[in-house]
Scaffold this motif. Structure first.
Motif, PDB file in Angstrom:
ATOM      1  N   GLY A 174       7.187   1.537   1.950  1.00 34.78           N
ATOM      2  CA  GLY A 174       6.507   0.246   1.624  1.00 34.78           C
ATOM      3  C   GLY A 174       8.161  -0.068   1.214  1.00 34.78           C
TER       4      GLY A 174
ATOM      5  N   THR B   3       0.917   3.604  -2.905  1.00 40.39           N
ATOM      6  CA  THR B   3      -0.209   5.177  -3.083  1.00 40.39           C
ATOM      7  C   THR B   3      -1.285   5.329  -3.586  1.00 40.39           C
ATOM      8  OG1 THR B   3       1.891   7.019  -3.708  1.00 40.39           O
ATOM      9  CG2 THR B   3       2.212   5.803  -1.317  1.00 40.39           C
TER      10      THR B   3
ATOM     11  N   TYR C  28       0.113  -1.359  -0.015  1.00 42.61           N
ATOM     12  CA  TYR C  28       0.116   0.086  -0.158  1.00 42.61           C
ATOM     13  C   TYR C  28       0.965   1.556   0.353  1.00 42.61           C
ATOM     14  CZ  TYR C  28      -3.526   3.717   0.967  1.00 42.61           C
ATOM     15  OH  TYR C  28      -3.898   4.580   1.716  1.00 42.61           O
ATOM     16  N   PHE C  29       1.964   1.500   0.837  1.00 46.38           N
ATOM     17  CA  PHE C  29       3.330   2.292   1.180  1.00 46.38           C
ATOM     18  C   PHE C  29       3.706   2.523  -0.603  1.00 46.38           C
ATOM     19  CE2 PHE C  29       2.805   2.349   5.739  1.00 46.38           C
ATOM     20  CZ  PHE C  29       1.535   3.491   5.929  1.00 46.38           C
TER      21      PHE C  29
ATOM     22  N   MET D 186       7.331   7.266   1.525  1.00 42.45           N
ATOM     23  CA  MET D 186       6.685   6.692   1.357  1.00 42.45           C
ATOM     24  C   MET D 186       7.088   5.768   0.795  1.00 42.45           C
ATOM     25  SD  MET D 186       3.812   7.471   2.964  1.00 42.45           S
ATOM     26  CE  MET D 186       2.353   6.879   3.105  1.00 42.45           C
TER      27      MET D 186
END
Length: 180
Positions: free
Chosen positions: A155, A25, A21-22, A151
């Motif tokens: 991740g 994004t 998810y990270f 991010m």
């Protein structure tokens, strides 16, 4: 496979999904590309489980399972050609890319998977597949000199931790069952 994943494997999958998810994004919500990706993820999951099922038998040789897979890939791709928008043409670089993909991304990769997945299991193998976007970012940083955002780095770290934890959890569980 009719086996319940261990709590460590479920935790590793959760860590990897948070990392994914990270890494990706999502900003625009669920779109057609996400639908295709979901379909591919389900297909890969089925592929991994079936490989685990068929390779548990010691007498199975890798080539017995590789050839049908390769033929299916060729047939499915050939059937999809009419649906490609624009003109389909063949030149030297397209043939090179097709051969490179056939040899390394299909024949070599699936042969390695068929040979060694029996030792890792389908959960461990799926954690390796989860790492594909992490490896893509890692190599983009090295080869293309891309600079990831905070991010994406977060991740990447989560996905790497999930893969390591999930991969080692199979061995931890095996060692505990041997000691008992």
């Amino acid at each position: 496979e009719r086996r319940v994943p261990s709590k460590y494997q479920i935790l590793a999958l959760g860590i990897s999904l948070v990392g994914l998810y990270f890494l990706t994004t999502p900003e625009a919500g669920f779109n057609f590309g996400d639908l295709l990706t979901t379909f591919c993820a389900v297909s890969f999951a089925l592929h991994v489980v079936l490989i685990s099922y068929f390779t548990e038998r010691e007498e199975v040789k890798e080539m017995e399972l590789l050839v049908p897979q390769f033929v299916v890939v060729v047939l499915v791709n050939s059937m999809l050609i009419p649906f490609v928008k624009g003109e389909v043409f063949v030149n030297g670089s397209i043939i090179f890319v097709a051969l490179f993909s056939a040899v390394f991304a299909t024949i070599f990769a699936v042969t390695v998977q068929l040979k060694y997945q029996r030792f890792l299991g389908s959960v461990g193998a799926s954690l390796i597949y989860v790492g594909e976007p992490a490896f893509a970012l890692f190599f983009a940083m090295i080869l293309l000199k891309e600079i990831p955002g905070k991010m994406e780095v977060l991740g990447l770290l989560f996905m790497t931790a999930g893969m390591i934890f999930g991969g080692t959890s199979s061995f931890i569980m095996r060692d505990r069952s041997v000691k008992n």
